[in-house]
Write an enzyme that holds these catalytic residues in place. Sequence first.
Site, PDB file in Angstrom:
ATOM      1  N   SER A  48      42.495  19.124 100.499  1.00 22.31           N
ATOM      2  CA  SER A  48      43.883  19.480 100.763  1.00 22.31           C
ATOM      3  C   SER A  48      44.002  20.227 102.078  1.00 22.31           C
ATOM      4  O   SER A  48      43.099  20.968 102.466  1.00 22.31           O
ATOM      5  CB  SER A  48      44.405  20.356  99.615  1.00 22.31           C
ATOM      6  N   TYR A  83      43.141  28.184  93.808  1.00 22.17           N
ATOM      7  CA  TYR A  83      43.194  26.710  93.901  1.00 22.17           C
ATOM      8  C   TYR A  83      42.646  26.276  95.265  1.00 22.17           C
ATOM      9  O   TYR A  83      41.743  25.436  95.349  1.00 22.17           O
ATOM     10  CB  TYR A  83      44.619  26.196  93.715  1.00 22.17           C
ATOM     11  N   LYS A 125      39.038  24.084  96.598  1.00 25.66           N
ATOM     12  CA  LYS A 125      38.941  22.951  97.528  1.00 25.66           C
ATOM     13  C   LYS A 125      37.951  23.261  98.647  1.00 25.66           C
ATOM     14  O   LYS A 125      37.152  22.423  99.056  1.00 25.66           O
ATOM     15  CB  LYS A 125      40.319  22.616  98.105  1.00 25.66           C
TER      16      LYS A 125
HETATM   17  C1  WQD Z   1      56.908  22.593 100.253  1.00 23.45           C
HETATM   18  C2  WQD Z   1      57.960  23.425 100.961  1.00 23.45           C
HETATM   19  C3  WQD Z   1      58.277  25.594  99.983  1.00 23.45           C
HETATM   20  C4  WQD Z   1      59.928  24.252  96.187  1.00 23.45           C
HETATM   21  C5  WQD Z   1      51.432  22.753  97.746  1.00 23.45           C
HETATM   22  C6  WQD Z   1      49.964  23.080  97.704  1.00 23.45           C
HETATM   23  C7  WQD Z   1      49.190  21.952  98.315  1.00 23.45           C
HETATM   24  C8  WQD Z   1      49.534  20.679  97.593  1.00 23.45           C
HETATM   25  C9  WQD Z   1      51.028  20.402  97.745  1.00 23.45           C
HETATM   26  C10 WQD Z   1      48.092  20.258  95.737  1.00 23.45           C
HETATM   27  C11 WQD Z   1      57.554  24.891 101.109  1.00 23.45           C
HETATM   28  C12 WQD Z   1      59.539  24.746  99.855  1.00 23.45           C
HETATM   29  C13 WQD Z   1      59.374  24.281  97.454  1.00 23.45           C
HETATM   30  C14 WQD Z   1      61.251  24.728  95.983  1.00 23.45           C
HETATM   31  C15 WQD Z   1      61.403  25.220  98.325  1.00 23.45           C
HETATM   32  N1  WQD Z   1      49.216  20.786  96.229  1.00 23.45           N
HETATM   33  N2  WQD Z   1      60.108  24.759  98.495  1.00 23.45           N
HETATM   34  N3  WQD Z   1      61.942  25.197  97.070  1.00 23.45           N
HETATM   35  O1  WQD Z   1      53.452  24.630  98.979  1.00 23.45           O
HETATM   36  O2  WQD Z   1      53.441  23.011 100.968  1.00 23.45           O
HETATM   37  O3  WQD Z   1      51.838  22.671  99.082  1.00 23.45           O
HETATM   38  O4  WQD Z   1      51.701  21.528  97.133  1.00 23.45           O
HETATM   39  O5  WQD Z   1      47.237  19.665  96.333  1.00 23.45           O
HETATM   40  O6  WQD Z   1      47.819  22.226  98.184  1.00 23.45           O
HETATM   41  O7  WQD Z   1      49.747  24.230  98.491  1.00 23.45           O
HETATM   42  O8  WQD Z   1      54.244  22.235  98.722  1.00 23.45           O
HETATM   43  O9  WQD Z   1      56.204  21.219  97.653  1.00 23.45           O
HETATM   44  O10 WQD Z   1      55.417  23.507  96.848  1.00 23.45           O
HETATM   45  O11 WQD Z   1      56.526  23.290  99.068  1.00 23.45           O
HETATM   46  O12 WQD Z   1      62.055  25.650  99.284  1.00 23.45           O
HETATM   47  O13 WQD Z   1      61.819  24.741  94.842  1.00 23.45           O
HETATM   48  O14 WQD Z   1      59.138  23.441 100.164  1.00 23.45           O
HETATM   49  O15 WQD Z   1      58.601  26.929 100.299  1.00 23.45           O
HETATM   50  O16 WQD Z   1      58.064  25.360 102.342  1.00 23.45           O
HETATM   51  P1  WQD Z   1      53.286  23.257  99.505  1.00 23.45           P
HETATM   52  P2  WQD Z   1      55.618  22.551  97.976  1.00 23.45           P
END
Ligand code: WQD
Length: 343
Positions: free
Chosen positions: A126, A151, A155
């Site tokens: 990741s 997590y 990785k």
């Molecule tokens: C994306 C953006 C949030 C939800 C994580 C893990 C990564 C992988 C993918 C497993 C961010 C914003 C989110 C919401 C929001 N997982 N957001 N409102 O955090 O980049 O990555 O998931 O492999 O390892 O770290 O993905 O989709 O959670 O967030 O504003 O209700 O959307 O702040 O900027 P992230 P995400």
Amino acid sequence: MKTVLVTGGLGYIGAHTAVVLLERGYNVVLVDNLDNTRAEVLDGIEAIAGTRPRWDNVDLSDPAAVEAWWPTLPPVDGIVHFAAHKAVGESVAHPLKYYRNNLMSQALLLERVAQKPEMAFLFSSSCTVYGQAEHLPIAEGSPILPAESPYGNTKQIGEEMLQDAARAYGFSAIALRYFNPIGAHPSARIGELPLGVPQNLVPFVTQTAAGIRPALSVFGNDYPTRDGTAIRDYIHVVDLAEAHAVALERLLNRTSEEPVEVFNLGTGTGSTVLEVIQSFERSTGATLPWNFAPRRPGDVVAAYADTAKAERVLGWKTKRTLDEAMADAWRWQQHVLNSTSSI
Ligand code: WQD
């Protein structure tokens, strides 16, 4: 016909990869203990690929279970290893669940690879290993910063375990560092299936548009970005699945050039949260209720991939757009809502 074992094969990326591998003529065996998915996903894979792959329900972190199960498999030519817990927040609350499951399952599988070093091994890593990279876009040589969560640490440790084992036991492997997988198969027969309240952005968007959630909270509007919201590299899950087939072929054809090759898998383009919302509304015609909320702890400001190495070495790059991913995610959400089986 080569046999490929897909661990976590009923999961989000696992199922999409299983479809691509079946379409490319592999004998696919799935193993999944349904910890974070539903058995009905197998029906979706069959509906798309036209064949129903073998699926075994095994806890890969249980040495005795793996010991009893492994001899029942046909000779395995390659392993695509997705099976892992992946919720960042949960890993902070329950770190030992993550270390035990993610590291033990990987170690037990690598012991089998050590016994048959010609076996190909693909590791699901990741972009989280980079933390907040100093330079963007993020290339594979970007420093690995201290993990922001248990997590993410699993990785990082998983990649180190892979490097040490590949060198010691003489096998070749590839680690694929995903950016943000989104979307669903255009057939709407498989897609992201978050159990409980979605942690990730896009399933929260589609559930909000479907009326399951009252509104989307946009975490932070004061980031140093073009519109104040955080930037990520959102890659269509089918593009991601196809990259796995390309990487697997590279290993099976013995053309990899070092014990463990690492590739970033992204589009190379960053999108803000507001741009994702605009893309969703533009490509679906749905209206999304949302509001600004405080930043989420642990979030990085911006992350998007330097895709040069995957293009140069794998000859792979993404084909699908953010709008296509939004439309596919929405179609899947509507299918799940309308389907009789409440998967
Ligand atoms: C994306 C953006 C949030 C939800 C994580 C893990 C990564 C992988 C993918 C497993 C961010 C914003 C989110 C919401 C929001 N997982 N957001 N409102 O955090 O980049 O990555 O998931 O492999 O390892 O770290 O993905 O989709 O959670 O967030 O504003 O209700 O959307 O702040 O900027 P992230 P995400």
